[in-house]
Design a protein around this motif. Structure first.
Motif, PDB file in Angstrom:
ATOM      1  N   PHE A 262       0.846  -1.204   0.000  1.00 57.21           N
ATOM      2  CA  PHE A 262       0.000   0.000   0.000  1.00 57.21           C
ATOM      3  C   PHE A 262       0.880   1.252   0.000  1.00 57.21           C
ATOM      4  N   ALA A 263       1.946   1.237   0.810  1.00 58.16           N
ATOM      5  CA  ALA A 263       2.873   2.375   0.857  1.00 58.16           C
ATOM      6  C   ALA A 263       3.512   2.602  -0.515  1.00 58.16           C
ATOM      7  N   ALA A 264       3.875   1.513  -1.175  1.00 64.12           N
ATOM      8  CA  ALA A 264       4.484   1.623  -2.506  1.00 64.12           C
ATOM      9  C   ALA A 264       3.501   2.238  -3.494  1.00 64.12           C
ATOM     10  N   ALA A 265       2.250   1.799  -3.441  1.00 60.17           N
ATOM     11  CA  ALA A 265       1.229   2.344  -4.340  1.00 60.17           C
ATOM     12  C   ALA A 265       0.986   3.820  -4.036  1.00 60.17           C
ATOM     13  N   LEU A 266       0.962   4.167  -2.755  1.00 56.39           N
ATOM     14  CA  LEU A 266       0.728   5.557  -2.357  1.00 56.39           C
ATOM     15  C   LEU A 266       1.847   6.473  -2.835  1.00 56.39           C
ATOM     16  N   SER A 267       3.047   5.924  -2.985  1.00 58.32           N
ATOM     17  CA  SER A 267       4.179   6.746  -3.428  1.00 58.32           C
ATOM     18  C   SER A 267       3.938   7.349  -4.813  1.00 58.32           C
ATOM     19  N   HIS A 268       3.085   6.721  -5.614  1.00 61.94           N
ATOM     20  CA  HIS A 268       2.802   7.226  -6.966  1.00 61.94           C
ATOM     21  C   HIS A 268       1.850   8.421  -6.944  1.00 61.94           C
ATOM     22  N   GLN A 269       1.253   8.682  -5.783  1.00 60.14           N
ATOM     23  CA  GLN A 269       0.299   9.794  -5.678  1.00 60.14           C
ATOM     24  C   GLN A 269       0.753  10.874  -4.702  1.00 60.14           C
ATOM     25  N   THR A 270       1.861  10.669  -4.052  1.00 59.81           N
ATOM     26  CA  THR A 270       2.339  11.629  -3.060  1.00 59.81           C
ATOM     27  C   THR A 270       3.780  12.006  -3.355  1.00 59.81           C
ATOM     28  N   GLU A 271       4.337  12.857  -2.528  1.00 61.42           N
ATOM     29  CA  GLU A 271       5.692  13.354  -2.743  1.00 61.42           C
ATOM     30  C   GLU A 271       6.710  12.669  -1.833  1.00 61.42           C
ATOM     31  N   VAL A 272       6.400  11.479  -1.377  1.00 64.02           N
ATOM     32  CA  VAL A 272       7.325  10.744  -0.524  1.00 64.02           C
ATOM     33  C   VAL A 272       8.653  10.515  -1.262  1.00 64.02           C
ATOM     34  N   GLU A 273       9.741  10.583  -0.528  1.00 68.93           N
ATOM     35  CA  GLU A 273      11.063  10.372  -1.106  1.00 68.93           C
ATOM     36  C   GLU A 273      11.756   9.132  -0.548  1.00 68.93           C
ATOM     37  N   HIS A 274      11.300   8.683   0.632  1.00 70.64           N
ATOM     38  CA  HIS A 274      12.028   7.629   1.337  1.00 70.64           C
ATOM     39  C   HIS A 274      11.043   6.741   2.097  1.00 70.64           C
ATOM     40  N   ILE A 275      11.144   5.441   1.936  1.00 70.15           N
ATOM     41  CA  ILE A 275      10.352   4.479   2.690  1.00 70.15           C
ATOM     42  C   ILE A 275      11.296   3.632   3.533  1.00 70.15           C
ATOM     43  N   VAL A 276      11.067   3.618   4.836  1.00 75.98           N
ATOM     44  CA  VAL A 276      11.907   2.851   5.761  1.00 75.98           C
ATOM     45  C   VAL A 276      11.151   1.602   6.194  1.00 75.98           C
ATOM     46  N   LEU A 277      11.717   0.430   5.920  1.00 74.63           N
ATOM     47  CA  LEU A 277      11.150  -0.840   6.361  1.00 74.63           C
ATOM     48  C   LEU A 277      11.789  -1.205   7.690  1.00 74.63           C
TER      49      LEU A 277
END
Length: 280
Positions: free
Chosen positions: A20-35
């Motif tokens: 879900f976070a990965a999909a949301l990245s296509h609609q937001t300005e996120v630059e970094h995802i920390v697992l």
């Protein structure tokens, strides 16, 4: 919200939340995802044998950590294929309690959003909601999205903003919502649910509030709905409206006043077929 923090316990639900976070990245300005994977080994486990007279050695602890790190890296490689180009994914392994690890990484990684599955991340395999999910939602200093396992991962087009129109008296509590909406990629449906009758002109009432002026650039639609069960009213409205996420304002600005005081409503999170964003 340039950085998302996603707790991972290698369960299917946690993997679903990461997707879900990965999909949301296509609609937001996120630059970094920390697992983030956190595990806690009590000092007593390495000093005293368990009831089966088995002593956990430091070598076993280190081997466990290496295995977890390898699984994190493998998962990262798969998730990297699904995020928006340019989004960085990193991994964190913390040998501590999950709640503490989340709090520490929010600060150290400057995370603006936590995304967690509504099940898993719990020491109790039989729990319908991971025991730590409620604690994280309550203690987090940043907004939290709780992702149920049943939700479909799809582009977010409509968001249900659940609030009491008259309780929002200044823009402050709306700022995280405005940050999410600023790309104008979502259609906001602002709903006030009451058990005292809904024969009211929702937009006319909203025009008299701070809420109306703040959301005006995003062309929201306003609704006033009667339902004696507020939680089910929200979920039913979201389903009928084909919304992809429910957004709850901070509890004192919402009719969901007990949401965080009760460590997140189990009814809301267990019954929901859409993710729930808890603003702070």
């Amino acid at each position: 919200m340039k950085t998302y923090l996603v707790p991972i316990d290698f369960s299917e639900t946690a993997a679903h939340a990461a997707e879900f976070a990965a999909a949301l990245s296509h609609q937001t300005e996120v630059e970094h995802i920390v697992l983030l994977n956190a595990y806690y080994v009590s000092v007593y486990e390495t000093m005293l044998p368990n009831p089966d007279m088995v002593l956990v050695t430091e070598e076993e602890v280190e081997r466990n950590a290496a295995e977890r790190q390898k699984k994190l890296e493998d998962f990262k490689q798969e998730l990297q294929k699904k995020v928006r180009p340019g989004v960085q994914i990193s991994t964190r392994l913390n040998r501590t309690h999950l709640v503490r690890a989340v709090v520490e990484n929010i600060a150290s990684k400057k995370a603006g959003l936590v995304i967690i599955g509504s099940r898993g991340n719990s020491s109790n395999d039989d729990a319908k909601i991971g025991s730590h999910v409620a604690d994280i939602s309550k203690i987090s200093s940043v907004p939290v999205i709780v992702v149920p396992p049943a939700c479909a991962i799809e582009q977010i087009k409509r968001v249900v903003v659940a609030c009491d129109f008259n309780k929002v008296t200044y823009v402050g509590p709306l700022e995280p919502l405005l940050a999410l909406l600023k790309r104008r990629a979502f259609e906001p449906l602002v709903v006030n649910i009451s058990n005292r009758g809904a024969n009211k002109d929702a937009e006319k009432i909203a025009k008299q509030t701070v809420l109306y002026e703040a959301l005006m650039p995003y062309y929201p639609k306003y609704y006033f709905i009667e339902n004696s069960d507020i939680i089910n009213g929200i979920l039913l409205f979201a389903k009928k409206s084909d919304a992809q996420i429910v957004i709850a304002l901070p509890h004192k600005y919402s009719f969901l006043q007990s949401l965080l005081h009760t460590s997140v409503s189990k009814q809301l999170l267990e019954s929901s077929a859409v993710p729930v964003l808890l603003l702070k």
